[in-house]
Design a protein around this motif. Sequence first.
Motif, mmCIF file in Angstrom:
data_model
loop_
_atom_site.group_PDB
_atom_site.id
_atom_site.type_symbol
_atom_site.label_atom_id
_atom_site.label_comp_id
_atom_site.label_asym_id
_atom_site.label_seq_id
_atom_site.Cartn_x
_atom_site.Cartn_y
_atom_site.Cartn_z
ATOM 1 N N SER A 183 0.833 -1.191 0.000
ATOM 2 C CA SER A 183 0.000 0.000 0.000
ATOM 3 C C SER A 183 0.869 1.243 0.000
ATOM 4 O O SER A 183 1.881 1.293 0.665
ATOM 5 C CB SER A 183 -0.900 0.013 1.234
ATOM 6 N N SER A 184 0.482 2.242 -0.763
ATOM 7 C CA SER A 184 1.178 3.518 -0.781
ATOM 8 C C SER A 184 0.274 4.531 -1.429
ATOM 9 O O SER A 184 -0.717 4.186 -2.051
ATOM 10 C CB SER A 184 2.494 3.427 -1.560
ATOM 11 N N VAL A 185 0.618 5.792 -1.284
ATOM 12 C CA VAL A 185 -0.192 6.834 -1.898
ATOM 13 C C VAL A 185 -0.236 6.650 -3.405
ATOM 14 O O VAL A 185 -1.269 6.830 -4.045
ATOM 15 C CB VAL A 185 0.383 8.221 -1.542
ATOM 16 N N ALA A 186 0.886 6.273 -3.992
ATOM 17 C CA ALA A 186 0.927 6.144 -5.446
ATOM 18 C C ALA A 186 0.096 4.966 -5.930
ATOM 19 O O ALA A 186 -0.341 4.950 -7.069
ATOM 20 C CB ALA A 186 2.367 5.989 -5.920
ATOM 21 N N ASP A 187 -0.111 3.953 -5.073
ATOM 22 C CA ASP A 187 -0.915 2.809 -5.485
ATOM 23 C C ASP A 187 -2.384 3.177 -5.633
ATOM 24 O O ASP A 187 -3.132 2.513 -6.339
ATOM 25 C CB ASP A 187 -0.823 1.684 -4.445
ATOM 26 N N ALA A 188 -2.824 4.219 -4.933
ATOM 27 C CA ALA A 188 -4.246 4.524 -4.864
ATOM 28 C C ALA A 188 -4.829 4.933 -6.200
ATOM 29 O O ALA A 188 -5.969 4.630 -6.515
ATOM 30 C CB ALA A 188 -4.483 5.625 -3.829
ATOM 31 N N THR A 189 -4.054 5.609 -7.014
ATOM 32 C CA THR A 189 -4.577 6.115 -8.275
ATOM 33 C C THR A 189 -3.453 6.518 -9.190
ATOM 34 O O THR A 189 -2.347 6.803 -8.746
ATOM 35 C CB THR A 189 -5.488 7.340 -8.034
ATOM 36 N N THR A 190 -3.714 6.548 -10.477
ATOM 37 C CA THR A 190 -2.729 7.046 -11.428
ATOM 38 C C THR A 190 -3.096 8.449 -11.892
ATOM 39 O O THR A 190 -2.487 8.980 -12.814
ATOM 40 C CB THR A 190 -2.616 6.106 -12.652
ATOM 41 N N ASP A 191 -4.113 9.045 -11.304
ATOM 42 C CA ASP A 191 -4.498 10.420 -11.616
ATOM 43 C C ASP A 191 -3.326 11.330 -11.276
ATOM 44 O O ASP A 191 -2.880 11.364 -10.128
ATOM 45 C CB ASP A 191 -5.718 10.803 -10.778
ATOM 46 N N PRO A 192 -2.790 12.082 -12.248
ATOM 47 C CA PRO A 192 -1.617 12.918 -11.986
ATOM 48 C C PRO A 192 -1.827 13.945 -10.890
ATOM 49 O O PRO A 192 -0.872 14.411 -10.283
ATOM 50 C CB PRO A 192 -1.368 13.607 -13.337
ATOM 51 N N MET A 213 9.100 -1.651 -7.654
ATOM 52 C CA MET A 213 9.490 -0.771 -8.761
ATOM 53 C C MET A 213 8.264 -0.176 -9.449
ATOM 54 O O MET A 213 8.249 0.995 -9.828
ATOM 55 C CB MET A 213 10.325 -1.573 -9.771
ATOM 56 N N GLU A 214 7.203 -0.977 -9.587
ATOM 57 C CA GLU A 214 6.008 -0.524 -10.299
ATOM 58 C C GLU A 214 5.366 0.688 -9.618
ATOM 59 O O GLU A 214 4.815 1.565 -10.285
ATOM 60 C CB GLU A 214 4.981 -1.665 -10.398
ATOM 61 N N THR A 215 5.437 0.739 -8.300
ATOM 62 C CA THR A 215 4.860 1.870 -7.569
ATOM 63 C C THR A 215 5.570 3.162 -7.951
ATOM 64 O O THR A 215 4.931 4.190 -8.218
ATOM 65 C CB THR A 215 4.965 1.640 -6.049
ATOM 66 N N PHE A 216 6.900 3.117 -7.978
ATOM 67 C CA PHE A 216 7.669 4.307 -8.342
ATOM 68 C C PHE A 216 7.486 4.651 -9.817
ATOM 69 O O PHE A 216 7.388 5.826 -10.178
ATOM 70 C CB PHE A 216 9.148 4.091 -8.012
ATOM 71 N N THR A 217 7.409 3.626 -10.652
ATOM 72 C CA THR A 217 7.207 3.864 -12.081
ATOM 73 C C THR A 217 5.901 4.599 -12.335
ATOM 74 O O THR A 217 5.858 5.578 -13.086
ATOM 75 C CB THR A 217 7.220 2.534 -12.855
ATOM 76 N N ARG A 218 4.830 4.136 -11.681
ATOM 77 C CA ARG A 218 3.528 4.787 -11.866
ATOM 78 C C ARG A 218 3.566 6.240 -11.406
ATOM 79 O O ARG A 218 3.038 7.132 -12.073
ATOM 80 C CB ARG A 218 2.431 4.021 -11.129
ATOM 81 N N ALA A 219 4.168 6.464 -10.247
ATOM 82 C CA ALA A 219 4.213 7.829 -9.708
ATOM 83 C C ALA A 219 5.061 8.746 -10.578
ATOM 84 O O ALA A 219 4.696 9.905 -10.830
ATOM 85 C CB ALA A 219 4.766 7.807 -8.279
ATOM 86 N N ILE A 220 6.182 8.256 -11.066
ATOM 87 C CA ILE A 220 7.063 9.067 -11.916
ATOM 88 C C ILE A 220 6.405 9.352 -13.248
ATOM 89 O O ILE A 220 6.443 10.483 -13.759
ATOM 90 C CB ILE A 220 8.426 8.362 -12.100
ATOM 91 N N GLU A 221 5.780 8.329 -13.839
ATOM 92 C CA GLU A 221 5.111 8.523 -15.128
ATOM 93 C C GLU A 221 3.963 9.527 -14.995
ATOM 94 O O GLU A 221 3.759 10.380 -15.874
ATOM 95 C CB GLU A 221 4.581 7.186 -15.656
ATOM 96 N N ALA A 222 3.201 9.426 -13.890
ATOM 97 C CA ALA A 222 2.094 10.359 -13.679
ATOM 98 C C ALA A 222 2.617 11.780 -13.513
ATOM 99 O O ALA A 222 2.055 12.732 -14.071
ATOM 100 C CB ALA A 222 1.289 9.940 -12.449
#
Length: 276
Positions: free
Chosen positions: A59-68, A242-251
């Motif tokens: 769980s993390s803030v970035a997991d909650a959504t991909t909304d930038p 890694m996927e959590t950081f990838t999503r947050a960086i991409e957003a």
Amino acid sequence: MPKPTPASSSSRTAASRTASSKKPLIYGAGVVLAASLLGLVSYWATAPDHSGSSSPSSSSVADATTDPDAGVYPELAGLARRDAGDKLAQGRVDAPVVLIEYADFKCGYCGKFARDTEPALVKKYVRNGTLRIEWRNFPIFGAESEAAARAAWAAGQQGRFWQFHRAAYAEGVKEKGFGKDRLKALAQQAGVPDLDRFARDADSSAASAAVGKDQEQGYGIGATSTPSFLINGRPIAGAQPMETFTRAIEAAAEKARDTENAKSGGQTRGTEDGAK
């Protein structure tokens, strides 16, 4: 209420407690909310996993959504220094995304992130100019943590921070402790050219002040465990996959592109209107 993690229950100096209690009010109401959220996520990211797994919670803030825009706090984004002279940072000063890492050299999950995830982020995003990584010393496990933080800062004064970072986070290193002789050996391994200067710098008031400044900022945003991160103002806690950081960086990169395109479009329209 959840019980505090080992990190959050570590001994702090009186000054750190004061900074912790006052700084969010200085940053603004938005940061108070973000601080509460980060503190909660920090707990769950490092709380014991009753399933038997030793890895942090997913769980993390970035997991909650991909909304930038979701879970992003402008006040926290403003903590990025973007200082070309920052010896504890890597990546372009004008990179669209800044990852701020609050970490402790005695933290096992910090070492996991340093070995397993950070090199991949550097290869994928730092090298192409998308990401800048800014380190913040956040020693919360006692005197050796603070000594290692000062030593890392001292290595940075000779341009060898990231080499020292890699040596200090190598598998099995923290178990040997961070006494003066060990820190000197790590500095030598990191290629610090002047070890006498390194020792002086590590024991200096400048080192203590620099570490204290980073530590105050970490407590001020509500970090209660290590590692804790901000990605363009989006809090993430724990050595997430890694996927959590990838999503947050991409957003964050997408949002930065959209903002830049909107700005460029507005400037173009303004120029066209002025030419009429």
